[in-house]
Scaffold this motif. Structure first.
Motif, PDB file in Angstrom:
ATOM      1  N   PHE A 100     -35.981  77.893 -21.535  1.00 38.48           N
ATOM      2  CA  PHE A 100     -36.175  76.489 -21.119  1.00 38.48           C
ATOM      3  C   PHE A 100     -35.100  76.103 -20.093  1.00 38.48           C
ATOM      4  N   TYR A 101     -33.870  76.470 -20.379  1.00 39.08           N
ATOM      5  CA  TYR A 101     -32.736  76.112 -19.514  1.00 39.08           C
ATOM      6  C   TYR A 101     -32.897  76.682 -18.099  1.00 39.08           C
ATOM      7  N   PHE A 102     -33.356  77.928 -18.034  1.00 41.00           N
ATOM      8  CA  PHE A 102     -33.463  78.544 -16.711  1.00 41.00           C
ATOM      9  C   PHE A 102     -34.752  78.158 -15.977  1.00 41.00           C
ATOM     10  N   ASP A 103     -35.821  77.932 -16.738  1.00 39.74           N
ATOM     11  CA  ASP A 103     -37.104  77.637 -16.076  1.00 39.74           C
ATOM     12  C   ASP A 103     -37.279  76.152 -15.746  1.00 39.74           C
ATOM     13  N   CYS A 104     -36.733  75.292 -16.585  1.00 40.94           N
ATOM     14  CA  CYS A 104     -36.930  73.852 -16.370  1.00 40.94           C
ATOM     15  C   CYS A 104     -35.563  73.260 -16.020  1.00 40.94           C
ATOM     16  N   LYS A 105     -35.523  72.435 -15.051  1.00 42.66           N
ATOM     17  CA  LYS A 105     -34.225  71.830 -14.717  1.00 42.66           C
ATOM     18  C   LYS A 105     -33.959  70.700 -15.704  1.00 42.66           C
ATOM     19  N   ILE A 106     -32.746  70.653 -16.220  1.00 41.76           N
ATOM     20  CA  ILE A 106     -32.449  69.560 -17.148  1.00 41.76           C
ATOM     21  C   ILE A 106     -31.820  68.396 -16.380  1.00 41.76           C
ATOM     22  N   LEU A 107     -30.626  68.658 -15.825  1.00 45.56           N
ATOM     23  CA  LEU A 107     -29.921  67.558 -15.146  1.00 45.56           C
ATOM     24  C   LEU A 107     -30.596  67.181 -13.831  1.00 45.56           C
ATOM     25  N   ALA A 108     -31.228  68.181 -13.187  1.00 48.44           N
ATOM     26  CA  ALA A 108     -31.888  67.895 -11.911  1.00 48.44           C
ATOM     27  C   ALA A 108     -33.404  67.819 -12.086  1.00 48.44           C
ATOM     28  N   ALA A 109     -33.823  67.257 -13.205  1.00 50.34           N
ATOM     29  CA  ALA A 109     -35.265  67.142 -13.475  1.00 50.34           C
ATOM     30  C   ALA A 109     -35.928  66.229 -12.451  1.00 50.34           C
ATOM     31  N   GLU A 110     -37.274  66.369 -12.356  1.00 51.55           N
ATOM     32  CA  GLU A 110     -37.988  65.643 -11.301  1.00 51.55           C
ATOM     33  C   GLU A 110     -37.887  64.116 -11.428  1.00 51.55           C
ATOM     34  N   ASP A 111     -37.791  63.611 -12.621  1.00 46.12           N
ATOM     35  CA  ASP A 111     -37.623  62.163 -12.753  1.00 46.12           C
ATOM     36  C   ASP A 111     -36.745  61.844 -13.955  1.00 46.12           C
ATOM     37  N   GLU A 112     -36.364  60.602 -14.064  1.00 46.59           N
ATOM     38  CA  GLU A 112     -35.428  60.136 -15.081  1.00 46.59           C
ATOM     39  C   GLU A 112     -36.000  60.351 -16.500  1.00 46.59           C
ATOM     40  N   ARG A 113     -37.299  60.070 -16.634  1.00 49.27           N
ATOM     41  CA  ARG A 113     -37.940  60.199 -17.935  1.00 49.27           C
ATOM     42  C   ARG A 113     -37.881  61.653 -18.438  1.00 49.27           C
ATOM     43  N   THR A 114     -38.175  62.584 -17.552  1.00 53.16           N
ATOM     44  CA  THR A 114     -38.133  64.005 -17.914  1.00 53.16           C
ATOM     45  C   THR A 114     -36.701  64.431 -18.232  1.00 53.16           C
ATOM     46  N   LYS A 115     -35.771  63.969 -17.426  1.00 47.91           N
ATOM     47  CA  LYS A 115     -34.368  64.331 -17.650  1.00 47.91           C
ATOM     48  C   LYS A 115     -33.910  63.834 -19.026  1.00 47.91           C
ATOM     49  N   ASN A 116     -34.221  62.592 -19.306  1.00 46.37           N
ATOM     50  CA  ASN A 116     -33.884  62.014 -20.605  1.00 46.37           C
ATOM     51  C   ASN A 116     -34.432  62.835 -21.747  1.00 46.37           C
ATOM     52  N   PHE A 117     -35.692  63.138 -21.640  1.00 40.73           N
ATOM     53  CA  PHE A 117     -36.351  63.906 -22.685  1.00 40.73           C
ATOM     54  C   PHE A 117     -35.669  65.262 -22.865  1.00 40.73           C
ATOM     55  N   ARG A 118     -35.384  65.902 -21.757  1.00 39.67           N
ATOM     56  CA  ARG A 118     -34.777  67.247 -21.846  1.00 39.67           C
ATOM     57  C   ARG A 118     -33.374  67.194 -22.446  1.00 39.67           C
ATOM     58  N   LEU A 119     -32.655  66.121 -22.168  1.00 37.74           N
ATOM     59  CA  LEU A 119     -31.332  65.981 -22.790  1.00 37.74           C
ATOM     60  C   LEU A 119     -31.481  65.811 -24.304  1.00 37.74           C
ATOM     61  N   VAL A 120     -32.460  65.039 -24.704  1.00 37.15           N
ATOM     62  CA  VAL A 120     -32.680  64.846 -26.142  1.00 37.15           C
ATOM     63  C   VAL A 120     -33.092  66.169 -26.789  1.00 37.15           C
ATOM     64  N   PHE A 150     -46.356  65.890 -32.180  1.00 39.14           N
ATOM     65  CA  PHE A 150     -45.575  66.938 -32.841  1.00 39.14           C
ATOM     66  C   PHE A 150     -44.146  66.991 -32.298  1.00 39.14           C
ATOM     67  N   VAL A 151     -44.042  66.963 -30.982  1.00 41.81           N
ATOM     68  CA  VAL A 151     -42.714  67.019 -30.363  1.00 41.81           C
ATOM     69  C   VAL A 151     -41.900  65.802 -30.778  1.00 41.81           C
ATOM     70  N   ALA A 152     -42.515  64.630 -30.716  1.00 40.22           N
ATOM     71  CA  ALA A 152     -41.781  63.415 -31.080  1.00 40.22           C
ATOM     72  C   ALA A 152     -41.365  63.459 -32.546  1.00 40.22           C
ATOM     73  N   ALA A 153     -42.281  63.895 -33.411  1.00 45.18           N
ATOM     74  CA  ALA A 153     -41.962  63.928 -34.841  1.00 45.18           C
ATOM     75  C   ALA A 153     -40.792  64.874 -35.101  1.00 45.18           C
ATOM     76  N   THR A 154     -40.811  66.040 -34.444  1.00 42.15           N
ATOM     77  CA  THR A 154     -39.732  67.015 -34.658  1.00 42.15           C
ATOM     78  C   THR A 154     -38.393  66.473 -34.167  1.00 42.15           C
ATOM     79  N   LEU A 155     -38.392  65.956 -32.956  1.00 44.82           N
ATOM     80  CA  LEU A 155     -37.126  65.466 -32.399  1.00 44.82           C
ATOM     81  C   LEU A 155     -36.597  64.282 -33.215  1.00 44.82           C
ATOM     82  N   ASP A 156     -37.481  63.363 -33.556  1.00 42.78           N
ATOM     83  CA  ASP A 156     -37.042  62.192 -34.325  1.00 42.78           C
ATOM     84  C   ASP A 156     -36.419  62.626 -35.644  1.00 42.78           C
ATOM     85  N   ARG A 157     -37.060  63.582 -36.263  1.00 40.71           N
ATOM     86  CA  ARG A 157     -36.550  64.031 -37.556  1.00 40.71           C
ATOM     87  C   ARG A 157     -35.149  64.631 -37.407  1.00 40.71           C
ATOM     88  N   ILE A 158     -34.986  65.500 -36.418  1.00 42.58           N
ATOM     89  CA  ILE A 158     -33.683  66.154 -36.257  1.00 42.58           C
ATOM     90  C   ILE A 158     -32.608  65.121 -35.924  1.00 42.58           C
TER      91      ILE A 158
END
Ligand code: ARG
Length: 567
Positions: free
Chosen positions: A523-543, A93-101
């Protein structure tokens, strides 16, 4: 994505329609079991089996359905105690939504459902030489938003400014101008100067009733095409339109036609003739009217006893003209609820004339806007000019921005977007039929349900993207609830646009924007975007941030509100 719809579409039960299935699908009795559930009890009689067996069989058929399996929309199907339970594949679901947008970009939320259909929208419809006041705010911004929303859904919107440019008041204006006016003052003063003349005429005519006779004569002359009177009349109109254009530009408002009341002065006779032919006109105290008693309404007056036409007569000629010219599928009238009766009456008369398309005429009624007491600096009598409200909002926005971020570049531009946005959003955020009390402080709060809150959220997202970049590729990591909530919110945009059009209610889109902004901030305050735990998570959050920004931009574009890059 509408999962209920997906499930209803893909389940096949003989004798049960998709819509019925859709209505039956609900939350499961125990939420651990899944995201949706279909109770099978109702089918027992039809299928002559126990609900438990039905659920089990349906489960087998879903699991062996190649389409469903390859879609990967569902992650689990189970049959428990007569319920068929579904778990949604969140990753899919998440992938379908993001891809579409990310694919559809500024077209995300758009559709082709209206292709080939035309919607006429009568809105703003100002009166010549009269103040463009706060009362015109709602019709102007509601109509403007509907215009864009229908275009976005593939319809062809036709914006019509049905100018109030007919009536003895123009005779009064000519009389006043000739007596007290001077070209330069009027040229410079525009609507305000014209309005002053008009007000003065009324004041002085109380002692000089002969002025009124003169005014009537001048109006007749306009109608008869007297050169001098017609030239003055056209000049008043030009000045008024030039004045309001400034506001239309600020609010991003466009019209395809300015055919106002006077345009129909030679198109009313055929309407009167047709009414007479069809035996609908009766005489009542010298006037020609259509009796509407059977429909619980007072008679609709078509001609006064002196033979002159009325507002309703011109509206009928206009509706017929619009049908002939644009062959509309719907014709909307964005006009305050005070005119409810007027629209009901002339819609009914058109129906009685046998115009089957009268069912496509819609009065989009809205509530009143008033200002909080004591907040207005420019008061002309009790008229509050819309221009003053907008300018005051821009000024206030400037002060706030300057305080918050004194080093910001192009503060004027930002203040304009924020100030104008606040005025538009203030009028569009609530259900349109509600009366609103406009408060400068409320519409400009940074942490309320306001446009500036949304704009600020966008600036935050933009700044994150500027620092982190926008990755081309992404993978979906382990998802946290804040992320899923945000994706759910942005995924509802296409549905929100459709609902806004169906209900003629742009507030649905305004509310969508606030909801998304709130979820993004969580999301911005609870989950770190730029300082995410790993590169994959950071990438996803930027998208995800980028997709959120896109959805908000699309929503605001439909409302006619700009988004500053920085704030
Ligand atoms: N000029 C009118 C007013 O200010 C509104 C016109 C609305 N449109 C219409 N077709 N009647 O009250």
């Amino acid at each position: 994505m509408d999962y209920k719809k997906y499930i209803a579409e893909h389940l096949h039960i003989d004798g049960v329609g998709e819509e019925e299935l859709y209505d039956l699908i609900a939350l499961p009795p125990n939420l651990e079991m899944g995201d949706y559930a279909l109770p099978c009890f109702k089918f027992a009689k039809l299928m002559r089996k126990s609900p438990v067996m039905i659920a089990e069989e349906l489960k087998q058929s879903v699991m062996s359905d190649e389409v469903i399996m390859s879609d990967k929309v569902l992650s689990e199907v189970s049959a428990v105690n007569g319920y068929l339970n579904f778990k949604i594949n969140k990753t899919g679901f998440v992938a379908a939504t993001l891809d579409r947008i990310l694919k559809e970009k500024e077209r995300y939320g758009a559709s082709e459902e209206g292709v080939g259909k035309t919607i006429c929208i009568d809105y703003s419809s100002i009166n010549i030489a009269k103040p463009f006041h706060i009362g015109h705010l709602s019709t102007t911004v509601l109509g403007g938003a509907l215009y864009r929303i229908f275009n976005f859904l593939g319809y062809k919107s036709v914006g019509i400014n049905h100018l109030g440019d007919y009536g003895t008041q123009f005779g009064k204006l000519i009389s006043a101008y000739k007596r007290w006016g001077d070209k330069k003052t009027i040229e410079e003063g525009g609507i305000r100067a014209l309005n002053e003349l008009y007000v003065r005429f009324h004041r002085e005519a109380e002692e000089h009733p002969e002025y009124d006779d003169e005014a009537r004569t001048y109006f007749k002359k306009i109608e008869q095409g007297d050169e001098e009177c017609l030239a003055l009349f056209r000049w008043f109109k030009e000045l008024t339109l030039k004045d309001v254009q400034k506001i239309y530009d600020l609010l991003d408002i466009h019209f395809d036609s300015y055919a106002g009341e006077s345009f129909f002065s030679d198109k009313m006779q055929p309407v009167v003739d047709e009414l007479r032919e069809k035996g609908l006109l009766i005489e009542s105290r010298g006037a020609q009217v259509v009796d509407l008693e059977a429909y619980g309404m007072p008679p609709c007056i078509i001609l006064k006893s002196d033979g002159t036409s009325l507002y309703a007569t011109r509206d009928m000629a206009a509706a017929i003209y619009r049908k002939e010219t644009y062959d509309f599928d719907k014709c909307l009238y964005v006009v305050a609820y005070q005119q409810n009766l007027h629209f009901k009456q002339f819609f009914k008369v058109l129906e009685l004339m046998g115009k089957e398309w009268s069912k496509d005429l819609v009065h989009v009624a809205y509530g009143m806007v008033s200002l909080e007491e004591g907040t207005m600096s420019t008061r002309k009598g009790n008229v509050v000019f819309l221009e003053d409200v907008i300018n005051k909002c821009i000024e206030k926005a400037y002060t706030i921005i300057d305080e918050k971020n004194p080093d910001l570049e192009n503060k004027e531009d930002v203040a304009q977007k924020v100030g104008v946005g606040a005025v538009i959003f203030g009028a569009l955020y609530n259900n349109k039929i509600k009366d609103i009390v406009f408060s400068y402080d409320k519409v400009l709060t940074f942490d309320g349900e306001t446009s500036v809150y949304v704009q600020y959220t966008c600036a935050r997202a933009q700044s994150v993207l500027q620092k982190g970049g926008v990755p081309e590729q992404y993978e979906i990591p382990e998802l946290c609830p804040q992320e899923i909530e945000l994706v759910k919110a942005i995924s509802s945009f296409p549905e929100a646009v459709k609902t806004a059009a169906e209900k003629y209610e742009p507030s649905v889109i305004a509310r969508f924007a606030v909801d998304v902004a709130q979820k993004f901030n969580k999301f911005y305050f609870d989950c770190k975007i730029l300082a995410a735990e790993d590169e994959r998570t950071k990438n996803f959050r930027l998208v995800l941030t980028n997709a959120t920004l896109q959805a908000l931009k699309n929503a605001f574009a439909l409302l006619g509100i700009g988004i500053p890059d920085k704030m």
